[in-house]
Design a protein around this motif. Sequence first.
Motif, mmCIF file in Angstrom:
data_model
loop_
_atom_site.group_PDB
_atom_site.id
_atom_site.type_symbol
_atom_site.label_atom_id
_atom_site.label_comp_id
_atom_site.label_asym_id
_atom_site.label_seq_id
_atom_site.Cartn_x
_atom_site.Cartn_y
_atom_site.Cartn_z
ATOM 1 N N LEU A 506 0.854 -1.189 0.000
ATOM 2 C CA LEU A 506 0.000 0.000 0.000
ATOM 3 C C LEU A 506 0.890 1.238 0.000
ATOM 4 N N VAL A 507 0.707 2.100 -1.006
ATOM 5 C CA VAL A 507 1.475 3.338 -1.120
ATOM 6 C C VAL A 507 0.528 4.496 -0.885
ATOM 7 N N LEU A 508 0.826 5.310 0.116
ATOM 8 C CA LEU A 508 -0.017 6.439 0.492
ATOM 9 C C LEU A 508 0.768 7.732 0.302
ATOM 10 N N ASP A 509 0.220 8.649 -0.467
ATOM 11 C CA ASP A 509 0.858 9.944 -0.701
ATOM 12 C C ASP A 509 0.138 10.992 0.129
ATOM 13 N N GLU A 510 0.805 11.464 1.183
ATOM 14 C CA GLU A 510 0.253 12.474 2.097
ATOM 15 C C GLU A 510 -1.160 12.111 2.540
ATOM 16 N N PRO A 511 -1.343 10.987 3.247
ATOM 17 C CA PRO A 511 -2.697 10.545 3.598
ATOM 18 C C PRO A 511 -3.345 11.354 4.710
ATOM 19 N N THR A 512 -2.596 12.225 5.405
ATOM 20 C CA THR A 512 -3.163 12.978 6.532
ATOM 21 C C THR A 512 -2.926 14.472 6.387
ATOM 22 N N SER A 513 -2.767 14.944 5.182
ATOM 23 C CA SER A 513 -2.438 16.357 4.981
ATOM 24 C C SER A 513 -3.585 17.294 5.318
ATOM 25 N N ALA A 514 -4.835 16.776 5.374
ATOM 26 C CA ALA A 514 -5.998 17.636 5.584
ATOM 27 C C ALA A 514 -6.606 17.486 6.975
ATOM 28 N N VAL A 515 -5.885 16.868 7.921
ATOM 29 C CA VAL A 515 -6.423 16.671 9.263
ATOM 30 C C VAL A 515 -5.533 17.373 10.284
ATOM 31 N N ASP A 516 -6.073 17.562 11.489
ATOM 32 C CA ASP A 516 -5.298 18.226 12.535
ATOM 33 C C ASP A 516 -4.298 17.254 13.155
ATOM 34 N N SER A 517 -3.422 17.775 14.008
ATOM 35 C CA SER A 517 -2.317 16.980 14.545
ATOM 36 C C SER A 517 -2.802 15.822 15.401
ATOM 37 N N HIS A 518 -3.794 16.064 16.265
ATOM 38 C CA HIS A 518 -4.259 14.982 17.131
ATOM 39 C C HIS A 518 -4.886 13.850 16.316
ATOM 40 N N THR A 519 -5.700 14.208 15.315
ATOM 41 C CA THR A 519 -6.295 13.182 14.449
ATOM 42 C C THR A 519 -5.211 12.483 13.643
ATOM 43 N N GLU A 520 -4.236 13.253 13.190
ATOM 44 C CA GLU A 520 -3.163 12.676 12.394
ATOM 45 C C GLU A 520 -2.392 11.622 13.182
ATOM 46 N N SER A 521 -2.140 11.900 14.442
ATOM 47 C CA SER A 521 -1.388 10.940 15.252
ATOM 48 C C SER A 521 -2.155 9.632 15.410
ATOM 49 N N ARG A 522 -3.460 9.712 15.562
ATOM 50 C CA ARG A 522 -4.261 8.507 15.718
ATOM 51 C C ARG A 522 -4.426 7.757 14.386
ATOM 52 N N VAL A 523 -4.530 8.520 13.299
ATOM 53 C CA VAL A 523 -4.598 7.878 11.987
ATOM 54 C C VAL A 523 -3.298 7.125 11.706
ATOM 55 N N ALA A 524 -2.178 7.752 12.035
ATOM 56 C CA ALA A 524 -0.886 7.095 11.820
ATOM 57 C C ALA A 524 -0.796 5.798 12.620
ATOM 58 N N ALA A 525 -1.263 5.843 13.881
ATOM 59 C CA ALA A 525 -1.245 4.636 14.705
ATOM 60 C C ALA A 525 -2.174 3.570 14.134
ATOM 61 N N GLY A 526 -3.336 4.011 13.607
ATOM 62 C CA GLY A 526 -4.277 3.047 13.022
ATOM 63 C C GLY A 526 -3.712 2.372 11.783
ATOM 64 N N ILE A 527 -3.013 3.140 10.950
ATOM 65 C CA ILE A 527 -2.401 2.563 9.747
ATOM 66 C C ILE A 527 -1.364 1.517 10.129
ATOM 67 N N LYS A 528 -0.508 1.871 11.096
ATOM 68 C CA LYS A 528 0.547 0.934 11.480
ATOM 69 C C LYS A 528 -0.034 -0.323 12.110
ATOM 70 N N ARG A 529 -1.072 -0.147 12.923
ATOM 71 C CA ARG A 529 -1.668 -1.307 13.588
ATOM 72 C C ARG A 529 -2.355 -2.228 12.589
ATOM 73 N N LEU A 530 -3.121 -1.658 11.666
ATOM 74 C CA LEU A 530 -3.888 -2.466 10.736
ATOM 75 C C LEU A 530 -3.010 -3.087 9.661
ATOM 76 N N ARG A 531 -1.880 -2.456 9.351
ATOM 77 C CA ARG A 531 -1.006 -2.943 8.286
ATOM 78 C C ARG A 531 0.167 -3.765 8.826
ATOM 79 N N THR A 532 0.067 -4.232 10.024
ATOM 80 C CA THR A 532 1.134 -5.055 10.595
ATOM 81 C C THR A 532 1.364 -6.295 9.736
ATOM 82 N N GLY A 533 2.622 -6.520 9.350
ATOM 83 C CA GLY A 533 2.960 -7.661 8.509
ATOM 84 C C GLY A 533 2.772 -7.407 7.033
#
Length: 625
Positions: A506-533
């Motif tokens: 999965l290649v994502l180009d700036e997937p959180t550029s339109a969200v605030d910092s707090h949402t961005e941090s949780r989105v980043a954690a969600g991506i890493k958790r769901l894409r494990t392996g």
Amino acid sequence: MQIRDLPYADPGVPDIRSGGRFLLWLGRRQLGAQVKCLLWGLLFQLGIAGLPIGVGVAVQAVVDRDGGRLALGVGLLVLLGVAIAAGDTMAHRVAVTNWITAAARVQQLLSRKTAELGAVLTRRVAAGEVVAVSTGDVEKIGWFVEAASRFAAAAVTLVVVCVGLVLYQPDLGAVVALGIPVLALAALPLLPRATRRADAQREKAGRATELASDTVAGLRVLRGIGGEELFLGRYRAASQEVREAAVHSARMWALIAAVQVLLPGLLLLTIVVYGARLALDGRVSVGELVTVYGAVALTHHPLRNFEEIAMAYSFSRPSAKRAARVLSLARTTPGRPEADGAEPGRELPAGDLYDPVTGVLAPTGRFTAVVCGDPDAAGRLADRLGGHPPEPGEDHASVLLGGVALDELTLDAARTAVLVQDKDPVLLSGTLRELLDVPSSGAVAARAALDAAQCGDVLDALAQASVDTGGDPMRTRITERGRSLSGGQRQRLALARSLVTDPEVLVLDEPTSAVDSHTESRVAAGIKRLRTGRTTVVLASSPLLLDLADRVVLVHEGAAVAVGTHRELLATEPRYRAVVTREPDEPAGHAGQAGRDGDDEPGPLAKLDEELQEELRDELEGESA
């Protein structure tokens, strides 16, 4: 092919060397239906042409007071009436079928080409032209295919009429045989000018359509800067140009129509005057004169088909040329193997993703972040990682997945193995359930993807906006391109859709550029958790995303120049620090000394995000525990 059998299982491989060849290919693909329409058209046209014979027999029978011949004439007229009714009904039915099926074939070809090219299509062809080709041009092409068989029937009918009249009454028949070809070809000298005017009209209409499409797409931005009236004025000016061009074109076609009315009238006058003299001299009977006059009068109907085919070809030729130009676009550059030529049934490759152009390596099963100082370069890199065709002038080296070039895979296999979500993804109209109903591995549920993309507020908004779905956000309709949602909401829904597919890479180009910092941090954690392996590549410059990456690659001037973790690169690589913290680049010697002495500190933006990063790490550690 009947309308009920559409769509075609296989629309075929078109001849796109020119617009004319494309039209010829369409006609050949529907040869059986064209012949059927020709036969029904002949029954209709010859039935009309035969009416004067029945009328002439009946008139002469009345003059001769012959009851038997009168009955024969009336019976012939009845028989011809039945033939005309049946021929007209069936010819129209088959002709409309030809029109619709030809248009459907072209639409399927365009849809297949659109799916093949993806986002590359609008980079090579203007969006307005794509809309014009897939709507108005398709109708014009279908019109020509439909009119061709009726024109053939009309041409055969005129030949039969001329030959028949020469045999029936040589004196009058010779005049008709000389006059009919002149009538049929009279419009030819006017066609080039009419075609040029029609082309100018379509060109201006295409520009107006493109302007309208761009205006609608950017309506929110236009309202934000108060530019509605400016663009409305531009569209008004463009539409007036289209109107003036349409009137200019219509004048020429009106002249052609006038010629098609004037010349047959002159031929009829000639027949009447010359025939009356022959009748007074006793060289023709009254019945023969009536027959010839009626036959000439009724040739007006098949002659109209000559005008129609000229108009249909004039309008359809540039339309077919535009369609052929779109269909000629290739996913790969000339000289590279087509994806469809790969070995069928081949298993999807797995392993590291490697771009030989930049040297970017994404190890299998790892979360890799790529930092580019140039957003355009990042977008081109994302396209290249997905196996999309390069822009003209770019390096053509194929990206490797597990050592296998993506260009060697079929298009379906390449898209299944590597999915690219660009920085401006599109949401199609439909319900949220339909939006997330995409080809996938089935390993990621829609609810899990929505949770990982932090779409809780989006679901609440959709539930509140839902009136007739019982508050079920999955059944709520999303407007075209998600215009009813904010930019951040659209971005997160698109991310959820990408996560649902669960591709190998999965290649994502700036997937959180339109969200605030707090949402961005949780989105980043969600991506890493769901894409494990799974292999995940994120092109971004946000410290919140970079700090979670297993591996960070810095791309500078088109080449990977540094690899490490976010904190390692922040401390040792000034070019990386300049991109991430938005600080001016430092001399290399100073950066190296700072790294050795340990007194280099992160910039203000990194300090600002440090608290969020610590909170995020605590959250991930808690989930792991």
